[in-house]
Structures are given as structure tokens and as C-alpha cells.
Scaffold this motif. Structure first.
Motif, PDB file in Angstrom:
ATOM      1  N   GLY A   4       0.824  -1.199   0.000  1.00  0.00           N
ATOM      2  CA  GLY A   4       0.000   0.000   0.000  1.00  0.00           C
ATOM      3  C   GLY A   4       0.859   1.250   0.000  1.00  0.00           C
ATOM      4  N   ARG A  39      -1.376   6.592  -7.304  1.00  0.00           N
ATOM      5  CA  ARG A  39      -2.490   5.811  -7.859  1.00  0.00           C
ATOM      6  C   ARG A  39      -2.071   5.062  -9.134  1.00  0.00           C
ATOM      7  NH1 ARG A  39      -6.191   4.136  -5.038  1.00  0.00           N
ATOM      8  NH2 ARG A  39      -7.291   6.030  -4.488  1.00  0.00           N
ATOM      9  N   GLU A  40      -1.018   5.529  -9.791  1.00  0.00           N
ATOM     10  CA  GLU A  40      -0.528   4.833 -10.991  1.00  0.00           C
ATOM     11  C   GLU A  40      -0.049   3.424 -10.666  1.00  0.00           C
ATOM     12  OE1 GLU A  40       2.551   7.303 -12.588  1.00  0.00           O
ATOM     13  OE2 GLU A  40       1.232   9.036 -12.843  1.00  0.00           O
ATOM     14  N   PHE A  42      -0.437   1.980  -6.965  1.00  0.00           N
ATOM     15  CA  PHE A  42      -1.046   1.404  -5.764  1.00  0.00           C
ATOM     16  C   PHE A  42      -2.567   1.552  -5.776  1.00  0.00           C
ATOM     17  CE2 PHE A  42       3.239   2.801  -4.728  1.00  0.00           C
ATOM     18  CZ  PHE A  42       3.774   1.681  -4.121  1.00  0.00           C
ATOM     19  N   ASP A  43      -3.254   0.446  -5.531  1.00  0.00           N
ATOM     20  CA  ASP A  43      -4.713   0.491  -5.396  1.00  0.00           C
ATOM     21  C   ASP A  43      -5.113   0.985  -4.018  1.00  0.00           C
ATOM     22  OD1 ASP A  43      -5.154  -0.550  -7.970  1.00  0.00           O
ATOM     23  OD2 ASP A  43      -4.861  -2.596  -7.239  1.00  0.00           O
ATOM     24  N   ASP A  44      -4.304   0.642  -3.020  1.00  0.00           N
ATOM     25  CA  ASP A  44      -4.588   1.000  -1.630  1.00  0.00           C
ATOM     26  C   ASP A  44      -3.795   2.234  -1.242  1.00  0.00           C
ATOM     27  OD1 ASP A  44      -6.457  -0.300  -0.027  1.00  0.00           O
ATOM     28  OD2 ASP A  44      -5.273  -2.140   0.002  1.00  0.00           O
ATOM     29  N   SER A 100       6.104   7.521  -9.056  1.00  0.00           N
ATOM     30  CA  SER A 100       5.435   6.251  -8.768  1.00  0.00           C
ATOM     31  C   SER A 100       6.344   5.081  -9.124  1.00  0.00           C
ATOM     32  CB  SER A 100       4.119   6.156  -9.544  1.00  0.00           C
ATOM     33  OG  SER A 100       4.352   6.257 -10.939  1.00  0.00           O
TER      34      SER A 100
END
Length: 197
Positions: A4, A39-40, A42-44, A100
Motif C-alpha cells: 500500500g 495511484r498509478e 497502488f490500489d490502496d 510512482s
């Protein structure tokens, strides 16, 4: 990715004179720039902030320090206690140009370590680094013994330090710019110039 991302926004911004997380660069708040970059990969994404209402617009889960007035160490502690993953990359809210790709790489380098900390031009960057849940008890011991500097924590856990030489050929653009952070008004003004370039 089984990891995360945690954004730390618990600081008082006393040197800046206003909330640096909400300063705009090219029409977007610094903290949104950070979230969008993470966000590129990690979903969490979790936010640690002691004034949650200011950040509802980000539409991410928000937690606050469990131990009060203990600085960034308290933010790392709260993030690790709340996050859905054992491994998390932590980023301060005043770094408008994070990568990212670098965040992902730091996670990939974390096998067998409690933490992964970049060292660029000899300077450690513990607020764009990976920490694992395995260090929660060590952090709590730091609180108990009043060792509130992140360096004190790092001296007690198994850390992989990653230098710029090790990051070369990893296609991470403008490495020094990635770690640019804003504490004073003149640094914010410079960030706006960098962003326009």
C-alpha cells in the motif's frame, strides 16, 4: 501490487505559514499530485491526517495519529497500524514531484528488510521510504524512550539503504527533483517554476 501507499499530512506547516498539502501547483493541490502519482501503481492509498475534514475531497481512507505530538514517527506508526498491507511506501505531503516508478521499485527491494530508505547525495530520505508492520513495536519503544527521530528508529531495524548509483539505469526521471520538498514559501515558489518547466 501487494503493498500500500501512505501519505503523511500530519505536520503543522509552521515554517510555510499555511497548510503546504493544500498549496496548489498548476491548479492542483500538492497532496492531490501525490495521490495521483501513487495511484498509478497502488490500489490502496491511506492518508494520515489529524484534521480529516480538510482532506475528504481526496476520497481515500483517512486515519490519525494514535500517539499525539510525536512528529512523523507517529504518522508512520498510525499508517502501519491502519494499512491493509504489511509493506507500505510512505510519502510526505510536501513532495510535489514524487515518482510512482521509484515508489514501486522501493517496494520491490524490500524483501528481507524492515525498511527501505533512499540516500541521495549522502542525504537520507525517510519520508519517501518503505516501512513494514514488523517495526510497530520498535516504534512504540521509541515513543516510550523518547527517541522521536526517525533516524533513531532506523538504527534499530533492518534497513536497506538505496543510493542514486543503485537507481541509475532504472529510468527514473530527474531523481533529485523527485525528493524536492517544500518547507518555506520560497521553496513553494520554486516548485511552481519547476512544474511549469
Amino acid at each position: 501490487m501487494k503493498a500500500g501507499a501512505v501519505i503523511l499530512a500530519g505536520g503543522k506547516s509552521s515554517r510555510m505559514g499555511k497548510n503546504k498539502a493544500l498549496l496548489q501547483i498548476n491548479g492542483i493541490t500538492t497532496i492531490e499530485r501525490t495521490k495521483n502519482s501513487l495511484r498509478e501503481v497502488f490500489d490502496d492509498i491511506l492518508l494520515v491526517a489529524n484534521d480529516a475534514e480538510k482532506y475528504r475531497f481526496l476520497n481515500v481512507p483517512i486515519t490519525k495519529d494514535k500517539v499525539i505530538d510525536k512528529g512523523p514517527l507517529a504518522g508512520i506508526h498510525a499508517g502501519l497500524l491502519t494499512a491493509n498491507h504489511d509493506t507500505n511506501v510512505f510519502v510526505a505531503c510536501d513532495m510535489p514531484f514524487i515518482s510512482s516508478k521509484l515508489a514501486k521499485l522501493l517496494v520491490e527491494l524490500s524483501d528481507g528488510y524492515d525498511a527501505v530508505v533512499p540516500v541521495i547525495n549522502g542525504e537520507q530520505h525517510p519520508l519517501f521510504a518503505v516501512y513494514k508492520r514488523s517495526i510497530i513495536r520498535v516504534i512504540e519503544n521509541c515513543f516510550e524512550t523518547k527517541q522521536l527521530r526517525i533516524k533513531s528508529l532506523l538504527n534499530q531495524v533492518n534497513v536497506k539503504y538505496v543510493t542514486e548509483d543503485q537507481l541509475k539505469n532504472k529510468e527514473i526521471d530527474k531523481l533529485e527533483q523527485v525528493f524536492y520538498n517544500m518547507n518555506h514559501p520560497f521553496e513553494y515558489e520554486k516548485a511552481k517554476i519547476i512544474a511549469k518547466q
